[in-house]
Enzyme design. Sequence first.
Site, PDB file in Angstrom:
ATOM      1  N   GLY A  20     -38.144  -9.325  -6.985  1.00 51.67           N
ATOM      2  CA  GLY A  20     -37.483  -8.207  -7.661  1.00 51.67           C
ATOM      3  C   GLY A  20     -38.247  -7.586  -8.810  1.00 51.67           C
ATOM      4  O   GLY A  20     -37.636  -6.970  -9.690  1.00 51.67           O
ATOM      5  N   ARG A  73     -28.258  -8.194  14.486  1.00 54.89           N
ATOM      6  CA  ARG A  73     -28.764  -7.262  13.481  1.00 54.89           C
ATOM      7  C   ARG A  73     -27.839  -6.075  13.256  1.00 54.89           C
ATOM      8  O   ARG A  73     -27.623  -5.631  12.127  1.00 54.89           O
ATOM      9  CB  ARG A  73     -30.146  -6.743  13.895  1.00 54.89           C
ATOM     10  CG  ARG A  73     -30.760  -5.904  12.783  1.00 54.89           C
ATOM     11  CD  ARG A  73     -31.928  -5.073  13.271  1.00 54.89           C
ATOM     12  NE  ARG A  73     -33.052  -5.899  13.647  1.00 54.89           N
ATOM     13  CZ  ARG A  73     -34.137  -5.441  14.245  1.00 54.89           C
ATOM     14  NH1 ARG A  73     -34.222  -4.153  14.549  1.00 54.89           N
ATOM     15  NH2 ARG A  73     -35.130  -6.231  14.549  1.00 54.89           N
ATOM     16  N   MET A  98     -37.074  -7.257   3.036  1.00 54.96           N
ATOM     17  CA  MET A  98     -37.975  -7.739   4.088  1.00 54.96           C
ATOM     18  C   MET A  98     -37.389  -7.700   5.497  1.00 54.96           C
ATOM     19  O   MET A  98     -37.972  -8.242   6.420  1.00 54.96           O
ATOM     20  CB  MET A  98     -38.445  -9.167   3.749  1.00 54.96           C
ATOM     21  CG  MET A  98     -39.204  -9.268   2.437  1.00 54.96           C
ATOM     22  SD  MET A  98     -40.568  -8.093   2.295  1.00 54.96           S
ATOM     23  CE  MET A  98     -41.746  -8.852   3.407  1.00 54.96           C
ATOM     24  N   ARG A  99     -36.243  -7.062   5.670  1.00 53.57           N
ATOM     25  CA  ARG A  99     -35.673  -6.974   7.020  1.00 53.57           C
ATOM     26  C   ARG A  99     -35.863  -5.578   7.601  1.00 53.57           C
ATOM     27  O   ARG A  99     -35.827  -4.585   6.879  1.00 53.57           O
ATOM     28  CB  ARG A  99     -34.172  -7.276   6.977  1.00 53.57           C
ATOM     29  CG  ARG A  99     -33.856  -8.734   6.772  1.00 53.57           C
ATOM     30  CD  ARG A  99     -32.360  -8.935   6.727  1.00 53.57           C
ATOM     31  NE  ARG A  99     -31.736  -8.708   8.024  1.00 53.57           N
ATOM     32  CZ  ARG A  99     -31.644  -9.626   8.985  1.00 53.57           C
ATOM     33  NH1 ARG A  99     -32.130 -10.829   8.785  1.00 53.57           N
ATOM     34  NH2 ARG A  99     -31.057  -9.346  10.121  1.00 53.57           N
ATOM     35  N   ASN A 115     -38.956   3.304   0.887  1.00 53.20           N
ATOM     36  CA  ASN A 115     -39.465   1.930   0.877  1.00 53.20           C
ATOM     37  C   ASN A 115     -40.819   1.923   0.185  1.00 53.20           C
ATOM     38  O   ASN A 115     -41.588   2.872   0.308  1.00 53.20           O
ATOM     39  CB  ASN A 115     -39.630   1.457   2.334  1.00 53.20           C
ATOM     40  CG  ASN A 115     -40.218   0.067   2.429  1.00 53.20           C
ATOM     41  OD1 ASN A 115     -39.754  -0.866   1.767  1.00 53.20           O
ATOM     42  ND2 ASN A 115     -41.246  -0.103   3.246  1.00 53.20           N
ATOM     43  N   HIS A 117     -44.447   0.002   0.098  1.00 51.62           N
ATOM     44  CA  HIS A 117     -45.237  -0.833   0.997  1.00 51.62           C
ATOM     45  C   HIS A 117     -46.631  -1.023   0.398  1.00 51.62           C
ATOM     46  O   HIS A 117     -47.251  -0.054  -0.033  1.00 51.62           O
ATOM     47  CB  HIS A 117     -45.343  -0.158   2.370  1.00 51.62           C
ATOM     48  CG  HIS A 117     -46.129  -0.958   3.352  1.00 51.62           C
ATOM     49  ND1 HIS A 117     -45.613  -2.074   3.980  1.00 51.62           N
ATOM     50  CD2 HIS A 117     -47.410  -0.841   3.786  1.00 51.62           C
ATOM     51  CE1 HIS A 117     -46.541  -2.592   4.777  1.00 51.62           C
ATOM     52  NE2 HIS A 117     -47.644  -1.866   4.678  1.00 51.62           N
ATOM     53  N   SER A 144     -47.896   2.509  -1.053  1.00 54.52           N
ATOM     54  CA  SER A 144     -47.276   3.771  -0.616  1.00 54.52           C
ATOM     55  C   SER A 144     -45.762   3.678  -0.795  1.00 54.52           C
ATOM     56  O   SER A 144     -45.174   2.623  -0.558  1.00 54.52           O
ATOM     57  CB  SER A 144     -47.549   4.027   0.871  1.00 54.52           C
ATOM     58  OG  SER A 144     -48.925   3.985   1.172  1.00 54.52           O
ATOM     59  N   THR A 149     -37.914   5.667   8.284  1.00 52.03           N
ATOM     60  CA  THR A 149     -37.541   6.197   9.601  1.00 52.03           C
ATOM     61  C   THR A 149     -37.464   4.999  10.546  1.00 52.03           C
ATOM     62  O   THR A 149     -37.857   3.884  10.162  1.00 52.03           O
ATOM     63  CB  THR A 149     -38.585   7.208  10.119  1.00 52.03           C
ATOM     64  OG1 THR A 149     -39.814   6.509  10.351  1.00 52.03           O
ATOM     65  CG2 THR A 149     -38.801   8.349   9.150  1.00 52.03           C
TER      66      THR A 149
HETATM   67  C1  GRF Z   1     -44.096  -5.762  -3.060  1.00 52.60           C
HETATM   68  O1  GRF Z   1     -45.442  -6.054  -2.911  1.00 52.60           O
HETATM   69  C2  GRF Z   1     -43.689  -4.680  -2.109  1.00 52.60           C
HETATM   70  O2  GRF Z   1     -44.671  -3.724  -1.916  1.00 52.60           O
HETATM   71  C3  GRF Z   1     -43.487  -5.473  -0.855  1.00 52.60           C
HETATM   72  O3  GRF Z   1     -42.871  -6.648  -1.268  1.00 52.60           O
HETATM   73  C4  GRF Z   1     -43.236  -6.921  -2.609  1.00 52.60           C
HETATM   74  C5  GRF Z   1     -41.974  -7.029  -3.391  1.00 52.60           C
HETATM   75  O4  GRF Z   1     -42.176  -7.487  -4.682  1.00 52.60           O
HETATM   76  N1  GRF Z   1     -42.766  -4.721   0.132  1.00 52.60           N
HETATM   77  P1  GRF Z   1     -40.956  -7.549  -5.706  1.00 52.60           P
HETATM   78  O5  GRF Z   1     -39.832  -8.306  -5.000  1.00 52.60           O
HETATM   79  O6  GRF Z   1     -40.567  -6.144  -6.054  1.00 52.60           O
HETATM   80  O7  GRF Z   1     -41.484  -8.306  -6.882  1.00 52.60           O
END
Ligand code: GRF
Length: 232
Positions: A20, A73, A98-99, A115, A117, A144, A149
């Site tokens: 987080g 899901r 992460m889902r 999101n 990434h 990014s 989508t």
């Molecule tokens: C980050 O690197 C984000 O880009 C990826 O997961 C990580 C999350 O980190 N999708 P956090 O939970 O915000 O510390």
Amino acid sequence: MTDGPDPTPLRVAVLVSGRGSNLQALIDAQASGRLPIELVGVFSDQPKAHALERARAAGIPAHACAPRDHKGRTAFDEALFGQVAAVQPKLIVCAGYMRIVSAAVVERWLGRMINIHPSLLPAYPGLHTHERVLAAGDAEHGASVHFVTPELDGGPVIAQARLPVQPGDTPATLAERLLPLEHALMIATVDLLARRNVYPASRTIGVDGRGVDQPLLLHEDGRLYDASGFVA
Ligand code: GRF
């Protein structure tokens, strides 16, 4: 997502699965008056996620919804996004969520869900981006923020932060140097969405009626630029 001198704070829900730190960046920026948003709820598929503690500590309603309590899901997503819809967000931010979200739910929130990434999309969608950048011998890495989508990490990219790869870098050192850039990118992008009309347009985006061909770029001043200069 309105324009004007004193915008109504944008109602933002955040989806998280773990640490987080990106959520914390939003919390801190909002609390210091730098971000015209209201964090209306934090939602996690992981009941023990540290991110939920961060939300509670900031006085933000924190919700956990465990996949194992639902049959598949689709049922899980309907339950989770039902809770999300109940807080009436104008924007959903996936910050380390992460889902994979089912297509029907994604379609419902198209243009209103983003999101973050850790790669320069379209390069390296999916997992283990730092390892893959190093294995390819790339000179540059980055992060990014894109509209979600149904295609995994494939939606129009709004903004990116770039990071040079250095000799001797490991996945851990890359991740460590990228994280503060992710936080700055997250804040700048949410700020843009709170102040301007930003929308997906084919594979790119539009800002206030103008098409933007390339992702906006985060500069060292923490602001976003396009080819012709400062955007937000
Ligand atoms: C980050 O690197 C984000 O880009 C990826 O997961 C990580 C999350 O980190 N999708 P956090 O939970 O915000 O510390």
